[in-house]
Design an enzyme around this catalytic site. Structure first.
Site, PDB file in Angstrom:
ATOM      1  N   ASP A 225     -43.043  19.862  17.733  1.00 56.95           N
ATOM      2  CA  ASP A 225     -43.654  20.930  18.143  1.00 56.95           C
ATOM      3  C   ASP A 225     -44.956  20.717  17.969  1.00 56.95           C
ATOM      4  O   ASP A 225     -45.696  21.790  18.557  1.00 56.95           O
ATOM      5  CB  ASP A 225     -43.309  22.188  17.049  1.00 56.95           C
ATOM      6  CG  ASP A 225     -42.274  22.875  17.442  1.00 56.95           C
ATOM      7  OD1 ASP A 225     -41.654  22.858  18.411  1.00 56.95           O
ATOM      8  OD2 ASP A 225     -41.833  23.981  16.892  1.00 56.95           O
ATOM      9  N   ASP A 391     -34.160  19.352   8.624  1.00 55.38           N
ATOM     10  CA  ASP A 391     -35.679  19.474   8.369  1.00 55.38           C
ATOM     11  C   ASP A 391     -36.284  18.002   8.429  1.00 55.38           C
ATOM     12  O   ASP A 391     -35.533  17.077   7.868  1.00 55.38           O
ATOM     13  CB  ASP A 391     -36.243  20.062   7.222  1.00 55.38           C
ATOM     14  CG  ASP A 391     -36.185  21.769   7.221  1.00 55.38           C
ATOM     15  OD1 ASP A 391     -35.578  21.804   8.143  1.00 55.38           O
ATOM     16  OD2 ASP A 391     -36.351  22.166   6.296  1.00 55.38           O
ATOM     17  N   ASP A 591     -33.201  31.444   8.921  1.00 57.88           N
ATOM     18  CA  ASP A 591     -31.873  31.098   8.471  1.00 57.88           C
ATOM     19  C   ASP A 591     -30.947  31.972   7.972  1.00 57.88           C
ATOM     20  O   ASP A 591     -29.972  32.297   8.363  1.00 57.88           O
ATOM     21  CB  ASP A 591     -32.178  29.755   7.287  1.00 57.88           C
ATOM     22  CG  ASP A 591     -33.047  30.166   6.309  1.00 57.88           C
ATOM     23  OD1 ASP A 591     -33.699  31.490   6.219  1.00 57.88           O
ATOM     24  OD2 ASP A 591     -33.442  29.297   5.484  1.00 57.88           O
TER      25      ASP A 591
HETATM   26  O1  LIG Z   1     -43.434  25.574  14.292  1.00 58.98           O
HETATM   27  C1  LIG Z   1     -42.613  25.281  13.735  1.00 58.98           C
HETATM   28  C2  LIG Z   1     -42.670  25.041  12.302  1.00 58.98           C
HETATM   29  C3  LIG Z   1     -41.658  24.499  11.462  1.00 58.98           C
HETATM   30  N1  LIG Z   1     -40.679  23.616  11.914  1.00 58.98           N
HETATM   31  C4  LIG Z   1     -39.861  22.733  10.954  1.00 58.98           C
HETATM   32  O2  LIG Z   1     -39.046  23.728  10.283  1.00 58.98           O
HETATM   33  C5  LIG Z   1     -38.995  22.927   9.303  1.00 58.98           C
HETATM   34  C6  LIG Z   1     -39.056  23.699   7.904  1.00 58.98           C
HETATM   35  O3  LIG Z   1     -40.195  23.678   7.733  1.00 58.98           O
HETATM   36  P1  LIG Z   1     -41.113  23.494   6.129  1.00 58.98           P
HETATM   37  O4  LIG Z   1     -42.370  23.856   6.542  1.00 58.98           O
HETATM   38  O5  LIG Z   1     -40.544  22.508   5.794  1.00 58.98           O
HETATM   39  O6  LIG Z   1     -40.536  24.827   5.444  1.00 58.98           O
HETATM   40  P2  LIG Z   1     -39.883  24.931   4.195  1.00 58.98           P
HETATM   41  O7  LIG Z   1     -40.641  25.709   3.170  1.00 58.98           O
HETATM   42  O8  LIG Z   1     -39.427  23.903   3.597  1.00 58.98           O
HETATM   43  O9  LIG Z   1     -38.642  25.775   4.836  1.00 58.98           O
HETATM   44  C7  LIG Z   1     -37.415  26.046   4.212  1.00 58.98           C
HETATM   45  O10 LIG Z   1     -37.221  27.392   4.493  1.00 58.98           O
HETATM   46  C8  LIG Z   1     -37.198  27.749   5.849  1.00 58.98           C
HETATM   47  C9  LIG Z   1     -37.116  29.139   5.932  1.00 58.98           C
HETATM   48  O11 LIG Z   1     -36.162  29.503   5.242  1.00 58.98           O
HETATM   49  C10 LIG Z   1     -36.105  27.069   6.454  1.00 58.98           C
HETATM   50  O12 LIG Z   1     -36.054  27.391   7.970  1.00 58.98           O
HETATM   51  C11 LIG Z   1     -36.084  25.638   6.139  1.00 58.98           C
HETATM   52  O13 LIG Z   1     -35.063  24.865   6.973  1.00 58.98           O
HETATM   53  C12 LIG Z   1     -36.161  25.533   4.693  1.00 58.98           C
HETATM   54  O14 LIG Z   1     -36.533  23.880   4.627  1.00 58.98           O
HETATM   55  C13 LIG Z   1     -39.676  21.535   9.084  1.00 58.98           C
HETATM   56  O15 LIG Z   1     -38.760  20.548   9.677  1.00 58.98           O
HETATM   57  C14 LIG Z   1     -40.635  21.782  10.172  1.00 58.98           C
HETATM   58  O16 LIG Z   1     -40.986  20.626  10.875  1.00 58.98           O
HETATM   59  C15 LIG Z   1     -40.786  23.443  13.416  1.00 58.98           C
HETATM   60  O17 LIG Z   1     -40.057  22.764  13.980  1.00 58.98           O
HETATM   61  N2  LIG Z   1     -41.671  24.395  14.224  1.00 58.98           N
HETATM   62 MN   LIG Z   2     -39.028  21.870   4.274  1.00 58.52          MN
END
Ligand SMILES: O=c1ccn([C@@H]2O[C@H](COP(=O)(O)OP(=O)(O)O[C@H]3O[C@H](CO)[C@@H](O)[C@H](O)[C@H]3O)[C@@H](O)[C@H]2O)c(=O)[nH]1
Ligand SMILES: [Mn+2]
Length: 890
Positions: A225, A391, A591
């Site tokens: 992204d 992720d 999710d």
């Molecule tokens: O515009 C975006 C924003 C995020 N991501 C991806 O989304 C994933 C999760 O983002 P992260 O910042 O790691 O958030 P977390 O707090 O770790 O997310 C947890 O919580 C989210 C919402 O519940 C779930 O979607 C995730 O899978 C879960 O890991 C990562 O691989 C990012 O690269 C994208 O691809 N595009």
């Molecule tokens: Mn994450």
């Protein structure tokens, strides 16, 4: 071994060879198989950007003629006779539901009922005995108690039928020859190469490419992204490294297959089992990996400063993604079947770099948007019937994980109703005390097992293998497309018989224009499909392939063109994407919402916990980051609460089981419990400061109810830990963090959620930062100030002051007042003990324990000085009246 080879052509709903009478819940024996035209698009090379199509110049230097026709699938049926054993074995179910022994679960249930009954009597007593000199305090505390009790009930009931499951991978191999295993498209999402170090993504990708599964059935799509050339270059390097890494993994069958974590494991070379050749190869490989890391680091270093004219690719062309927020879609096949065998000449899985188009003025919907783009692009390029979503920081820790998932998804009965198989999230690099409950053990080892016994675990955003069909907004197979004229396809009038023929690309020839020349009846249904899925005939055709695979008769050039088309930013306009199909938009926790919608449609899900953790990821380990993560989740829940999808009133026409509804309600309303929690954490301090109490002097009966309640609370906890195998420490951490998160992040989430509803809040969550050096805990003590810290800090101070005031007051008023004081002190200590990890986090690193000791000493010093002062005051006080009298008299 005598074998009979039978060739079968593809029936619609899978082939049913046998005659089992066992029911779906036990995974009976039937054959199913997967037709798949592999690799059609993967012979392409070269970066593809949508603008290149405008000029109609082909980018496909070595575009290849497609293989003609779908392969016929051979089914191997083992002969009866000496191999009867194998046949018998193959007929056995692929998985088994393992119920919790009734000796463990029944006492638990009894105690829950008991606890509930006692609660009822307790409240009857509470309400009938108001405290008259502190009526407001009493009223507030009773309201909070009722609220907390309800939230307990909401959390407790879905744990009524916990189960675990067992899989039989050997039977899977016997029953399905390697060829017959279902293909899987694996998605890795990335958003920011600075916060998500490329080496982490590279490790995830390597663990995917070396997964223990037929290589031709695995395609890995990496979504970027940030449109960063750094990630693109990293992937090219990773593809190169995979050529030596994958054969090494397969040869020595190592675990895990993410090199960073593998090489950080200690190997005992003195153990007799270690082969000298392995030692040699491992050393060599370790060196290779170090060099690989150096190359990635060089890339990272080069990427630090963007040249004025923007990035330029190796061949001199400018990088199409120079503007992160405004760029064309990009697809690059890094590993495809044609030119990419591994070092030993064996086929590698495919690896595709995807960066969806971004334009100003178009919402990209973050991760959910990225996932939907991936769903479409993979449908056009490989269309595997199953999808795994990871992720970028979640690597495959158990290389057999796809087989684990297949035990359920390929089960001929259960598979039809199964939307996804969720694996628990496990983490690396968390401090051994797990100060902020990052492991989330209670969720993953208790609640999820409970849900598994109802309709299925919630989807937690990563580490989940989906049935592709479930993402297309269909209901489970039995009532799916064959009955398209029914509710899900309201205006489809022409879909008698096999719907596939409507969009049979073969009939239309190679060119897409064929679609525009459809006759009338198909035309209306085509319109419906387009309204739903968007204007891609190839994608629409792919959705009709229940068992995946690509429609025959389109060439790879067209496929690439379509692939670019389906990741364009305007593609989803006026379609159902994000509303009914794919990952749903509208909440930062896409999710929960996505899984909820599937369950509402009647799909099931399965929770799979292999002995060796399936996936591992990183977690935010310092206090501020952790609170922000919890804030994001809680805000996501409040968003859902205020949206049309609130489980309290959404989806009653569907097939959501009522306990499952309760569980989702719990997952959505929990941030609101922060209000009574905050109040209840303040009350003890208020009591201590004012000398009032929330309860009248206890009668014997009342103290019996109170004691019984406490015993029941402790018993439910003990019994729960017994059936789930969770340790008391994990449970306690969870309790503590529930309070910490409750009085900070959840509280803010409620208010931000309310502001958002009023259109006032513009909070934007960026990607969570991940550390490459997961083993170093430096970040644990990292302290960043956020407003989230204010309420818990105030609570701690308030309660400490309360304790001091209470004790000094008691001293002042003589020893009679120690009795009631004890109760108040108990509640105050309860609050402080729960907030203790928070306090530690607040102290930061500088002299870790000393600071806390200093703090406690200050507290104690305060108490003792108060005592001293009070004693001092105490003495004149006694003499006071005498003096006064004296003064009057004199
Ligand atoms: O515009 C975006 C924003 C995020 N991501 C991806 O989304 C994933 C999760 O983002 P992260 O910042 O790691 O958030 P977390 O707090 O770790 O997310 C947890 O919580 C989210 C919402 O519940 C779930 O979607 C995730 O899978 C879960 O890991 C990562 O691989 C990012 O690269 C994208 O691809 N595009
Ligand atoms: Mn994450």
């Amino acid at each position: 071994m005598a074998e009979t080879l039978t060739t079968v052509s593809q029936p619609r709903n899978g082939l049913h060879i046998s005659h089992s009478d066992s029911d779906e819940e036990n995974g009976d024996y039937n054959q199913q198989h997967w037709q798949h035209n592999e690799n059609q698009a993967f012979s392409l090379a070269g970066i593809v950007a949508s603008k290149d199509f405008e000029g109609e110049k082909g980018f496909f230097s070595n575009a290849e003629k497609l293989k003609e026709g779908p392969e016929k699938i051979s089914l191997v049926i083992k002969d009866q006779g000496e191999d009867g054993y194998l046949l018998a074995e193959a007929r056995q179910p692929l998985w088994r539901k393992v119920s919790i022994p009734s000796s463990l679960i029944n006492p638990y249930r009894i105690v829950i009922i008991l606890r509930f009954t006692i609660l009822v009597f307790f409240f009857q007593y509470r309400i009938s005995t108001p405290v008259h000199d502190a009526f407001a305090l009493w009223l507030i505390s009773v309201i909070c108690e009722v609220w907390l009790a309800l939230s307990w009930l909401l959390d407790q009931l879905p744990k009524w039928f916990p189960i675990t499951r067992e899989t039989y991978l050997d039977r899977l191999s016997i029953r399905f020859e390697e060829k017959l295993l279902g293909p899987v498209d694996i998605f890795v999402t990335t958003a920011d190469p600075l916060k998500e170090p490329p080496i982490i993504t590279a490790n995830t990708v390597l663990s995917v490419l070396s997964v223990e599964y037929p290589a031709e059935k695995v395609s890995c799509y990496v979504s970027d992204d940030s449109a960063s050339m750094l990630l693109y270059d990293t992937l090219s390097e990773t593809a190169q490294f995979a050529r030596i890494w994958v054969p090494f993994c397969n040869k020595y069958n190592i675990e895990p297959r993410a090199p960073e974590s593998y090489f950080s494991q200690k190997v005992d070379y003195l153990k007799d089992k270690v082969h000298p050749a392995f030692v040699r190869d491992r050393r060599a490989m370790k060196r290779e990996y170090e060099e690989f890391k150096v190359r990635i680091n060089v890339l990272v270093a080069e990427a630090q400063k963007k040249p004025e004219e923007g990035w330029v690719m190796q061949d001199g062309t400018p990088w199409p993604g120079n503007n992160t927020d405004d760029h064309s879609g990009m697809i690059q096949v890094c590993l495809g079947s044609a030119g990419a065998p591994d070092k030993e000449g064996k086929e590698l899985p495919r690896l595709v770099y995807i960066s969806r188009e971004k334009r100003l003025g178009y919402k990209h919907h973050k991760k959910a948007g990225a996932m939907n783009a991936l769903v479409r692009v993979s449908a056009v390029l490989s269309n595997a019937p199953f999808l795994l979503n990871l992720d970028c920081d979640q690597y495959i820790n158990n290389s057999k994980v796809l087989r684990e998932a297949m035990c359920f998804l390929m089960d001929p009965q259960l598979g039809k109703k199964l939307a996804y198989v969720q694996f628990p999230r496990r983490f690396d690099g968390i401090d051994c005390n797990d100060r902020y409950a990052n492991h989330n053990t209670v969720l993953f080892d208790i609640n999820m097992k409970g849900l598994d016994g109802i309709q299925g675990p919630v989807y937690v955003g990563t580490g989940c293998v989906f049935n592709r069909q479930a993402l297309y907004g269909y209901k489970p197979l039995s009532e799916k497309r064959s009955k398209m004229s029914s509710s899900s396809w309201p205006s489809c009038c022409c879909c008698s018989g096999d719907s596939r023929s409507i969009f049979d690309l073969e009939e239309m020839g190679e060119e897409l224009e064929g679609f525009d020349e459809q006759e009338e009846p198909s035309f209306t249904s085509k319109k419906n499909f387009e309204k739903r899925f968007g204007q891609s005939p190839v994608f629409i055709a792919s959705t009709l392939m229940e068992d995946g695979g690509l429609p025959k008769g389109i060439n790879s050039r067209l496929m690439m063109k379509e692939a670019i088309h389906v990741i364009s930013c305007g593609y989803e306009e006026k379609t159902e994407w994000g509303k009914e199909i794919g990952w749903l938009y509208g909440s930062v926790t896409e999710d929960i919402l996505t899984g909820f919608n599937m369950h509402c449609r009647g799909w099931k899900s399965v929770y799979c916990m292999p002995e060796r953790a399936a996936f591992k990821g990183s977690a935010p380990i310092n206090l501020s980051d952790r609170l922000h993560q919890v804030l994001k989740w809680a805000l996501g829940s409040t968003e859902i609460f205020f949206s049309g999808y609130c489980p309290l009133w959404y989806g009653y026409s569907g097939k959501l089981k009522w306990l499952q509804r309760l569980a989702y309600t719990n997952a959505i309303v929990y941030p609101f419990t922060s209000i009574p929690l905050l109040v209840y954490c303040t009350i003890p301090a208020v009591c201590l400061l004012t000398g009032k109490f929330i309860m009248p002097t206890l009668t014997t009966l009342a103290s019996i109810w109170l004691m019984a309640l406490f015993i029941c609370i402790i018993l439910t906890c003990v019994l729960e830990l017994r059936w789930s195998g969770v340790s008391i420490q994990d449970w306690w951490r969870n309790e503590q963090f529930w309070v910490i998160g409750g009085v900070s992040a959840h509280l803010f989430a409620v208010f931000q959620g309310l502001l958002k509803v009023g259109g006032l809040d513009t909070t934007n969550f960026t990607v969570r930062e991940k550390t490459a050096d997961g083993t170093l805990l430096g970040k644990l003590y990292l302290f960043k100030w956020t407003t989230l810290l204010i309420p818990p800090t105030s609570l701690v101070i308030l309660n400490m002051v309360g304790i001091v005031a209470g004790i000094s007051d008691a001293i002042n008023n003589g020893y009679d007042s120690w009795g009631p004081l004890f109760g108040k002190l108990f509640f105050s200590f309860w609050v402080i003990v729960h907030l203790y990890p928070f306090l530690k986090g607040l102290m930061g690193r500088q002299n870790r324990t000393p600071t806390i000791v200093v703090l406690w000493s200050i507290l104690l010093a305060l108490i003792f000085s108060m005592i001293w002062v009070r004693f001092d005051v105490f003495l004149p006080k006694k003499t006071g009246p005498i003096l006064k009298q004296c003064g009057v008299d004199c």
